[in-house]
Design a protein around this motif. Structure first.
Motif, PDB file in Angstrom:
ATOM      1  N   THR A  50      13.779 -18.309 -44.117  1.00 37.77           N
ATOM      2  CA  THR A  50      14.306 -18.902 -45.350  1.00 37.77           C
ATOM      3  C   THR A  50      15.727 -18.398 -45.622  1.00 37.77           C
ATOM      4  O   THR A  50      16.191 -17.457 -44.993  1.00 37.77           O
ATOM      5  N   PHE A 106      18.385  -8.073 -31.561  1.00 42.68           N
ATOM      6  CA  PHE A 106      17.399  -7.048 -31.904  1.00 42.68           C
ATOM      7  C   PHE A 106      18.055  -5.676 -32.015  1.00 42.68           C
ATOM      8  O   PHE A 106      17.717  -4.888 -32.893  1.00 42.68           O
ATOM      9  N   ASP A 145       6.151  -9.087 -47.113  1.00 36.52           N
ATOM     10  CA  ASP A 145       6.531 -10.289 -46.348  1.00 36.52           C
ATOM     11  C   ASP A 145       5.651 -11.452 -46.785  1.00 36.52           C
ATOM     12  O   ASP A 145       4.454 -11.276 -47.012  1.00 36.52           O
TER      13      ASP A 145
HETATM   14  C1  LIG Z   1      12.882 -18.294 -30.505  1.00 33.21           C
HETATM   15  C2  LIG Z   1      13.687 -17.038 -30.708  1.00 33.21           C
HETATM   16  C3  LIG Z   1      13.802 -16.117 -29.691  1.00 33.21           C
HETATM   17  C4  LIG Z   1      14.594 -14.968 -29.852  1.00 33.21           C
HETATM   18  N1  LIG Z   1      14.668 -14.073 -28.840  1.00 33.21           N
HETATM   19  C5  LIG Z   1      15.421 -12.959 -29.000  1.00 33.21           C
HETATM   20  C6  LIG Z   1      15.445 -11.961 -27.983  1.00 33.21           C
HETATM   21  O1  LIG Z   1      14.709 -12.046 -26.985  1.00 33.21           O
HETATM   22  N2  LIG Z   1      16.266 -10.879 -28.167  1.00 33.21           N
HETATM   23  C7  LIG Z   1      17.021 -10.731 -29.306  1.00 33.21           C
HETATM   24  O2  LIG Z   1      17.746  -9.735 -29.426  1.00 33.21           O
HETATM   25  N3  LIG Z   1      16.962 -11.634 -30.307  1.00 33.21           N
HETATM   26  C8  LIG Z   1      16.172 -12.723 -30.179  1.00 33.21           C
HETATM   27  N4  LIG Z   1      16.111 -13.630 -31.200  1.00 33.21           N
HETATM   28  C9  LIG Z   1      16.826 -13.331 -32.471  1.00 33.21           C
HETATM   29  C10 LIG Z   1      15.991 -12.300 -33.261  1.00 33.21           C
HETATM   30  O3  LIG Z   1      14.646 -12.749 -33.321  1.00 33.21           O
HETATM   31  C11 LIG Z   1      16.519 -12.125 -34.679  1.00 33.21           C
HETATM   32  O4  LIG Z   1      17.899 -11.891 -34.667  1.00 33.21           O
HETATM   33  C12 LIG Z   1      15.810 -10.948 -35.348  1.00 33.21           C
HETATM   34  O5  LIG Z   1      14.419 -11.220 -35.398  1.00 33.21           O
HETATM   35  C13 LIG Z   1      16.332 -10.688 -36.743  1.00 33.21           C
HETATM   36  O6  LIG Z   1      15.548  -9.681 -37.324  1.00 33.21           O
HETATM   37  P1  LIG Z   1      15.430  -9.581 -38.921  1.00 33.21           P
HETATM   38  O7  LIG Z   1      14.398  -8.546 -39.167  1.00 33.21           O
HETATM   39  O8  LIG Z   1      16.756  -9.436 -39.521  1.00 33.21           O
HETATM   40  O9  LIG Z   1      14.901 -11.007 -39.389  1.00 33.21           O
HETATM   41  P2  LIG Z   1      13.529 -11.751 -39.042  1.00 33.21           P
HETATM   42  O10 LIG Z   1      12.963 -11.304 -37.765  1.00 33.21           O
HETATM   43  O11 LIG Z   1      13.804 -13.205 -39.240  1.00 33.21           O
HETATM   44  O12 LIG Z   1      12.535 -11.238 -40.173  1.00 33.21           O
HETATM   45  C14 LIG Z   1      12.636 -11.653 -41.491  1.00 33.21           C
HETATM   46  C15 LIG Z   1      11.291 -11.511 -42.148  1.00 33.21           C
HETATM   47  O13 LIG Z   1      11.424 -11.872 -43.523  1.00 33.21           O
HETATM   48  C16 LIG Z   1      10.361 -12.720 -43.892  1.00 33.21           C
HETATM   49  N5  LIG Z   1      10.808 -13.577 -44.987  1.00 33.21           N
HETATM   50  C17 LIG Z   1      11.702 -14.596 -44.925  1.00 33.21           C
HETATM   51  N6  LIG Z   1      11.839 -15.147 -46.135  1.00 33.21           N
HETATM   52  C18 LIG Z   1      11.040 -14.445 -46.975  1.00 33.21           C
HETATM   53  C19 LIG Z   1      10.756 -14.539 -48.348  1.00 33.21           C
HETATM   54  N7  LIG Z   1      11.322 -15.468 -49.120  1.00 33.21           N
HETATM   55  N8  LIG Z   1       9.878 -13.661 -48.875  1.00 33.21           N
HETATM   56  C20 LIG Z   1       9.281 -12.721 -48.101  1.00 33.21           C
HETATM   57  N9  LIG Z   1       9.503 -12.583 -46.803  1.00 33.21           N
HETATM   58  C21 LIG Z   1      10.388 -13.437 -46.233  1.00 33.21           C
HETATM   59  C22 LIG Z   1       9.994 -13.467 -42.635  1.00 33.21           C
HETATM   60  O14 LIG Z   1       8.633 -13.900 -42.693  1.00 33.21           O
HETATM   61  C23 LIG Z   1      10.244 -12.428 -41.553  1.00 33.21           C
HETATM   62  O15 LIG Z   1       9.085 -11.684 -41.265  1.00 33.21           O
HETATM   63  C24 LIG Z   1      15.299 -14.761 -31.081  1.00 33.21           C
HETATM   64  C25 LIG Z   1      15.156 -15.671 -32.105  1.00 33.21           C
HETATM   65  C26 LIG Z   1      14.356 -16.800 -31.950  1.00 33.21           C
HETATM   66  C27 LIG Z   1      14.214 -17.753 -33.100  1.00 33.21           C
END
Ligand SMILES: Cc1cc2nc3c(=O)[nH]c(=O)nc-3n(C[C@H](O)[C@H](O)[C@H](O)COP(=O)(O)OP(=O)(O)OC[C@H]3O[C@@H](n4cnc5c(N)ncnc54)[C@H](O)[C@@H]3O)c2cc1C
Length: 400
Positions: free
Chosen positions: A172, A386, A35
């Motif tokens: 991103t 989530f 990450d």
């Molecule tokens: C303010 C807020 C509150 C939320 N609350 C809720 C909630 O209470 N319940 C719920 O179900 N959903 C909630 N959501 C939505 C939820 O957070 C997301 O849908 C979920 O986190 C998606 O998980 P993911 O692992 O796919 O992506 P992400 O959690 O976005 O993780 C992606 C990871 O990839 C990394 N990354 C990105 N680009 C790069 C790159 N170029 N190189 C290396 N690493 C990179 C990032 O740093 C991050 O750690 C919320 C969202 C926000 C913004």
């Protein structure tokens, strides 16, 4: 530069990436989780006002938006909200249902991140933080990722870098660029679960900043009954965030300000309280400032009525019917949204057409997987996103 060997490289240590890494690691796969952020699970940490709404007990494919509404069924069916609840309980994390099946930690969202990290530890997952992957290539059935001064190689590569919502937190569009590099299609992304901005004639509602009400918000065939809040830019609150996911530029959004009133209620009020004004009547169920603003806007419907203070007794029944109808479906045409800066999620993303619904593997690119918000599966507000991150992470974690 020496290239280290792994079975699986996962890009993105958010909810989906952490879950996938722990499952694959515990299966005995050698996993590297990369990450660019300095800590994992940043969105988990800020989610649910710091308490993480980690799942929804009612989650099923019906609360998800995707060009293929069937895609999410398999993964969601194989890893249910109860499976995640079992994990949370195994770690002794106290939680409660807030409303509408939404489960939150009693304590802090950090407990969820710590739990996922402990699960990764159990699977001997190697974590590379503060590491931005800069070159990714594929040859001989293997993927090579260089990040900073390091290089790693594995037969499986998982894209788990999420969508572009909240760039300030390190989000991103990297997942889309990488997917395109390998020939996968992208469903046009747009911000969702996002507040509306109001302009034109609606701009005066901005003066109600901070006022909230329990409403039904509608757009097209969809409707949500929850709170709405006026903001200094427009409209927000759960019902508005939910409907924003279904809204397209130029479309009206309808608000029922009095969802519990039966048809004909205003005629009944006229009989019961004939000396009251519209503003008095609205002040009972609605906050005073909202009642005043709506009554002011409704004045134009009273133009053909006799001069004077406009008591209900003076207003024709047909005019009352029209007022009632307007209050039940008040039309706003948002001039936009607050965009990715404020959007909780991104709709669209890597097209599910090219992915296996069982394993999340790209059909035409063996060994390449995509999970979580990066792909074209987006949940409603309320713990659904989530649940998708966990379920898709598990599906890929069992296959890599
Ligand atoms: C303010 C807020 C509150 C939320 N609350 C809720 C909630 O209470 N319940 C719920 O179900 N959903 C909630 N959501 C939505 C939820 O957070 C997301 O849908 C979920 O986190 C998606 O998980 P993911 O692992 O796919 O992506 P992400 O959690 O976005 O993780 C992606 C990871 O990839 C990394 N990354 C990105 N680009 C790069 C790159 N170029 N190189 C290396 N690493 C990179 C990032 O740093 C991050 O750690 C919320 C969202 C926000 C913004």
């Amino acid at each position: 530069m020496k290239t280290k060997q792994y079975d699986v490289i996962i890009l993105g240590a958010g909810g989906a990436g952490l879950m996938c890494a722990s499952v694959a690691g515990q299966r005995g796969r050698k996993v590297l989780l990369i990450d660019h952020a300095d800590e994992p699970g940043k969105k988990i940490l800020i989610s649910g006002g710091g308490r993480c709404n980690f799942t929804n007990i009612y989650a099923s494919a019906e609360q998800f938006i995707s060009a293929n509404p069937h895609f999410a069924k398999s993964a969601l069916g194989r890893y249910s909200p109860q499976d995640f609840i079992d994990l949370v309980e195994r770690y002794g994390i106290a939680y409660h249902e807030k409303t509408l099946g939404q489960l939150f930690c009693d304590g802090s969202a950090k407990q969820i991140v710590d739990m996922l990290l402990a699960e990764c530890d159990e699977g001997d997952v190697e974590l590379a933080l503060g590491a931005a992957p800069d070159d990714i290539s594929q040859a001989d059935g293997h993927y090579t990722v260089t990040y900073g001064a390091q290089s790693a190689r594995a037969s499986s590569l998982v894209i788990a870098t999420g969508g572009p919502s909240i760039p300030k937190m390190g989000a991103t569009g990297f997942a889309y660029d990488l997917a395109r590099q390998f020939g996968l299609k992208i469903v046009e992304p747009r911000p969702a679960l996002v507040p509306f901005t109001l302009g034109g004639d609606d701009v005066l509602f901005r003066e109600l900043s901070g006022v909230s009400a329990d409403v039904v918000a509608r757009c097209g065939d969809m409707q949500f009954r929850e709170g709405a809040v006026f903001t200094h830019k427009g409209l927000s609150g759960p019902s508005i965030l939910q409907i924003s996911s279904y809204w397209r530029h130029g479309e009206p959004v309808g608000i029922d300000f009095l969802p519990d009133r039966e048809p004909g209620w205003l005629r009944a009020e006229k009989r019961a309280r004939h000396r009251s004004t519209i503003k008095n009547i609205l002040s009972d169920p609605l906050p005073g400032r909202l009642a005043t603003a709506l009554a002011g806007q409704l004045d134009d419907q009273l133009d053909d009525q006799p001069e004077g203070p406009k008591m209900l007794a003076d207003i024709k029944d047909t005019v009352l019917d029209a007022i009632e109808a307007r209050l039940a479906n008040w039309q706003f045409i948002p001039n936009g949204t607050e965009g990715y800066a404020k959007a909780e999620v991104t709709i669209g993303g890597i097209s599910t057409d090219g992915l296996s619904q069982k394993t999340m593997e790209a059909r035409k690119v063996p060994g390449l997987y995509a999970i979580g918000e990066a792909i074209d599966v987006t949940g409603w507000l309320g713990g659904y996103n989530f649940q998708w991150a966990w379920a898709s992470g598990v599906a890929a974690g069992q296959a890599v």
